[in-house]
Write a protein that holds these residues in place. Structure first.
Motif, PDB file in Angstrom:
ATOM      1  N   ARG A  12       0.834  -1.215   0.000  1.00 17.74           N
ATOM      2  CA  ARG A  12       0.000   0.000   0.000  1.00 17.74           C
ATOM      3  C   ARG A  12       0.864   1.259   0.000  1.00 17.74           C
ATOM      4  O   ARG A  12       0.607   2.203  -0.751  1.00 17.74           O
ATOM      5  N   VAL A  13       1.888   1.290   0.844  1.00 16.77           N
ATOM      6  CA  VAL A  13       2.777   2.461   0.896  1.00 16.77           C
ATOM      7  C   VAL A  13       3.457   2.659  -0.456  1.00 16.77           C
ATOM      8  O   VAL A  13       3.508   3.780  -0.977  1.00 16.77           O
ATOM      9  N   LYS A  14       3.951   1.578  -1.032  1.00 13.03           N
ATOM     10  CA  LYS A  14       4.634   1.684  -2.328  1.00 13.03           C
ATOM     11  C   LYS A  14       3.677   2.164  -3.415  1.00 13.03           C
ATOM     12  O   LYS A  14       4.030   3.022  -4.236  1.00 13.03           O
ATOM     13  N   SER A  23       9.816   9.532  -4.820  1.00 13.03           N
ATOM     14  CA  SER A  23      10.854   8.535  -4.591  1.00 13.03           C
ATOM     15  C   SER A  23      10.809   8.136  -3.112  1.00 13.03           C
ATOM     16  O   SER A  23      10.159   8.814  -2.302  1.00 13.03           O
ATOM     17  N   GLN A  24      11.491   7.071  -2.769  1.00 11.16           N
ATOM     18  CA  GLN A  24      11.581   6.697  -1.356  1.00 11.16           C
ATOM     19  C   GLN A  24      12.216   7.828  -0.562  1.00 11.16           C
ATOM     20  O   GLN A  24      11.801   8.126   0.558  1.00 11.16           O
ATOM     21  N   GLU A  29      11.709  12.182   3.410  1.00 13.52           N
ATOM     22  CA  GLU A  29      11.845  13.589   3.804  1.00 13.52           C
ATOM     23  C   GLU A  29      10.509  14.147   4.281  1.00 13.52           C
ATOM     24  O   GLU A  29      10.446  14.823   5.312  1.00 13.52           O
ATOM     25  N   LYS A  30       9.442  13.855   3.548  1.00 11.11           N
ATOM     26  CA  LYS A  30       8.118  14.364   3.923  1.00 11.11           C
ATOM     27  C   LYS A  30       7.621  13.778   5.241  1.00 11.11           C
ATOM     28  O   LYS A  30       6.893  14.438   5.974  1.00 11.11           O
ATOM     29  N   THR A  36      16.104   4.436   3.996  1.00  8.82           N
ATOM     30  CA  THR A  36      16.241   2.980   4.089  1.00  8.82           C
ATOM     31  C   THR A  36      15.097   2.363   4.892  1.00  8.82           C
ATOM     32  O   THR A  36      14.688   1.231   4.623  1.00  8.82           O
ATOM     33  N   TYR A  37      14.567   3.117   5.843  1.00  4.29           N
ATOM     34  CA  TYR A  37      13.429   2.640   6.633  1.00  4.29           C
ATOM     35  C   TYR A  37      12.184   2.516   5.752  1.00  4.29           C
ATOM     36  O   TYR A  37      11.440   1.544   5.855  1.00  4.29           O
ATOM     37  N   ILE A  38      11.984   3.480   4.871  1.00  4.89           N
ATOM     38  CA  ILE A  38      10.859   3.417   3.924  1.00  4.89           C
ATOM     39  C   ILE A  38      10.987   2.164   3.060  1.00  4.89           C
ATOM     40  O   ILE A  38      10.013   1.435   2.858  1.00  4.89           O
TER      41      ILE A  38
END
Length: 70
Positions: A12-14, A23-24, A29-30, A36-38
Motif C-alpha cells: 500500500r505504501v509503495k 521517490s523513497q 523527507e516528507k 532505508t526505513y521506507i
C-alpha cells in the motif's frame, strides 16, 4: 516468515508513493523517516510503529484510516 499485514501495508505504501510520483527519499523527507526505513517498510522487513504509520499518513495527506483503505 513475514506477516501478511506487513506485506499488505508495504504494498500500500509503495502504491501510494508511486501514484504520487515520489521517490523513497522524497517520502522519507516528507515523513521525517529515513529512506532505508521506507524501503524496509515496502519490503515488509519492519514491523512499523503506530507513530510512524501516522507520519507516513501525514506525508500522503491522509488519515490513518484512509492509508489502510484502498
Amino acid at each position: 516468515m513475514k506477516k501478511e499485514v506487513l506485506i499488505e501495508f508495504g504494498i500500500r505504501v509503495k502504491e501510494l508513493r508511486i501514484e504520487r510520483n515520489l521517490s523513497q527519499e522524497q517520502l522519507a523527507e516528507k515523513s521525517g523517516l529515513h529512506r532505508t526505513y521506507i524501503g524496509m517498510i515496502e519490503r515488509a522487513e519492519k514491523n512499523i510503529t503506530l507513530v510512524n504509520i501516522q507520519k507516513i499518513a501525514n506525508a500522503f495527506d491522509l488519515s490513518i484510516k484512509k492509508l489502510f483503505n484502498d
